[in-house]
Write a protein that holds these residues in place. Structure first.
Motif, PDB file in Angstrom:
ATOM      1  N   VAL A 263       3.335   2.536  -0.198  1.00 61.55           N
ATOM      2  CA  VAL A 263       3.093   1.092  -0.228  1.00 61.55           C
ATOM      3  C   VAL A 263       3.976   0.390   0.798  1.00 61.55           C
ATOM      4  O   VAL A 263       3.582  -0.636   1.379  1.00 61.55           O
ATOM      5  CB  VAL A 263       3.300   0.492  -1.631  1.00 61.55           C
ATOM      6  CG1 VAL A 263       2.355   1.125  -2.636  1.00 61.55           C
ATOM      7  CG2 VAL A 263       4.728   0.604  -2.112  1.00 61.55           C
ATOM      8  N   GLN A 264       5.163   0.949   1.058  1.00 57.84           N
ATOM      9  CA  GLN A 264       6.006   0.391   2.116  1.00 57.84           C
ATOM     10  C   GLN A 264       5.321   0.546   3.477  1.00 57.84           C
ATOM     11  O   GLN A 264       5.301  -0.393   4.290  1.00 57.84           O
ATOM     12  CB  GLN A 264       7.369   1.091   2.142  1.00 57.84           C
ATOM     13  CG  GLN A 264       8.278   0.768   0.967  1.00 57.84           C
ATOM     14  CD  GLN A 264       9.606   1.488   1.082  1.00 57.84           C
ATOM     15  OE1 GLN A 264       9.653   2.714   1.159  1.00 57.84           O
ATOM     16  NE2 GLN A 264      10.685   0.728   1.098  1.00 57.84           N
ATOM     17  N   ALA A 267       2.352  -1.863   3.839  1.00 58.48           N
ATOM     18  CA  ALA A 267       2.801  -3.231   4.093  1.00 58.48           C
ATOM     19  C   ALA A 267       3.171  -3.412   5.562  1.00 58.48           C
ATOM     20  O   ALA A 267       2.811  -4.413   6.188  1.00 58.48           O
ATOM     21  CB  ALA A 267       3.998  -3.563   3.196  1.00 58.48           C
ATOM     22  N   ALA A 275       5.966  -5.410  -0.112  1.00 56.18           N
ATOM     23  CA  ALA A 275       4.820  -4.712  -0.691  1.00 56.18           C
ATOM     24  C   ALA A 275       4.163  -5.553  -1.773  1.00 56.18           C
ATOM     25  O   ALA A 275       4.813  -6.401  -2.397  1.00 56.18           O
ATOM     26  CB  ALA A 275       5.271  -3.375  -1.272  1.00 56.18           C
ATOM     27  N   ASP A 279      -1.343  -3.048  -2.785  1.00 53.68           N
ATOM     28  CA  ASP A 279      -1.005  -1.843  -2.019  1.00 53.68           C
ATOM     29  C   ASP A 279      -0.931  -0.645  -2.955  1.00 53.68           C
ATOM     30  O   ASP A 279      -1.402   0.454  -2.624  1.00 53.68           O
ATOM     31  CB  ASP A 279       0.337  -2.011  -1.300  1.00 53.68           C
ATOM     32  CG  ASP A 279       0.348  -3.158  -0.303  1.00 53.68           C
ATOM     33  OD1 ASP A 279      -0.729  -3.457   0.259  1.00 53.68           O
ATOM     34  OD2 ASP A 279       1.427  -3.746  -0.091  1.00 53.68           O
TER      35      ASP A 279
END
Length: 325
Positions: A263-264, A267, A275, A279
């Protein structure tokens, strides 16, 4: 923000990622989402499992990534007679100096393609575990580090089972992402024919980032902010897989961390320094689908891991969200 001595610049990091994606798009046509997942695995310092039928571009994807980062590339063709030493390397006695010298195996490369990984015996498959998790191999009691960056891209055919050995859960858990390339649509397949009429596009592919760019990109991913609510949501999803009626085995904490890293990366690709729960929802199946095991009853009913993950997402509320929101 500074991590490991590298100044993080979100805009520059995203530009590096875009260069990688554009380069892959010259070879792998019509598979933007899959290319993005592959690049995200590289951004997160993770390994990639590609499960699909022969001839859809699994090997080309690995070669394209290696050429794009200017890295060393080695392919290991997994067969039933392959031995662990054929992967990790061996110690050879040097008669001139009276000492043993390490002769590195094909695992010592920046991009390693483990082709048809499920055709080798479990003992040989296990030779990858230390390299994938600890980024080193131990031969005769001596540890030898892997180069940086280091990514294993493994392929397996989900259709043919004769003469194969299913990957154990411990090994599946070490792959950050599992993806399926699938067949191209008609227009993209025509483009593939035209692109390869005279020479394969991968042969003309040039490096678009260097090692320092890639290290900065990987550090930038780790600098993306993940709120407490999103962290709680990730952990709640992983916990829900451990208590789901259709699942015999749920996601491990390593799965939670994989989803956290992905998810990082997502983003960053979307030009955000934070995030979002969306995500998490988008990446739950690529990160967790191969880490869960269906119960016997669920398999008989035709339930898939994708179905189970979808149910988990539907039943797990976002931390901090208002009821009914």
């Amino acid at each position: 923000m500074v991590v490991s001595g590298h100044t993080l610049d979100l805009a520059k990091a995203r530009e590096v990622a875009e260069r990688l994606l554009d380069n892959l798009g010259k070879v792998i046509l019509g598979k933007g989402d899959e290319e993005q997942l592959a690049v995200m695995a590289l951004m997160c310092r993770g390994h990639l499992l590609i499960e699909d039928v022969p001839g859809v571009g699994k090997t080309m994807l690995a070669r394209s990534i290696a050429r794009s980062i200017g890295g060393t590339f080695r392919r290991i063709q997994f067969t039933p007679d392959l031995l662990p030493a054929d992967i990790t390397g061996v110690s050879v006695f040097n008669q001139k100096n009276g000492e043993f010298e390490y002769r590195e195996g094909p695992i010592v490369a920046q991009v390693v393609l483990a082709d048809e990984i499920n055709r080798a015996s479990p003992k040989t498959q296990a030779a990858l575990l230390e390299a994938m998790e600890e980024r080193q191999v131990t031969v005769d009691g001596v540890a030898h580090p892997m180069p940086e960056p280091f990514i294993v891209m493994a392929t397996q055919n989900p259709i043919e089972y004769e003469g194969t050995f299913p990957l154990p859960e411990t090994e599946l858990d070490r792959f950050l992402v599992r993806l399926h390339l699938g067949y191209p649509d008609k227009e993209d397949e025509i483009r593939v024919l035209e692109a390869q009429q005279y020479v394969h596009p991968v042969e003309q592919l040039e490096a678009v980032v260097d090692e320092s760019d890639l290290v900065a990109l990987q550090n930038a991913v780790r600098g993306i902010h993940v709120s407490d609510d999103v962290k709680e949501y990730i952990v709640a999803i992983a916990d829900a897989t451990r208590n789901h009626g259709s699942l015999y085995l749920g996601a491990s904490p390593r799965g939670s961390l994989a989803l956290f890293r992905l998810v990082q990366a997502k983003a960053l690709l979307e030009e955000r320094d934070y995030a979002l729960p969306d995500d998490v929802k988008a990446l739950a199946y690529p990160a967790l689908g191969h880490r869960v095991i269906l119960s016997s009853a669920a398999r008989i009913q035709g339930t898939t891991s994708a179905d189970a993950i979808a149910e988990v997402l539907e039943q797990t509320p976002v931390a901090g969200a208002l009821p009914g929101a």
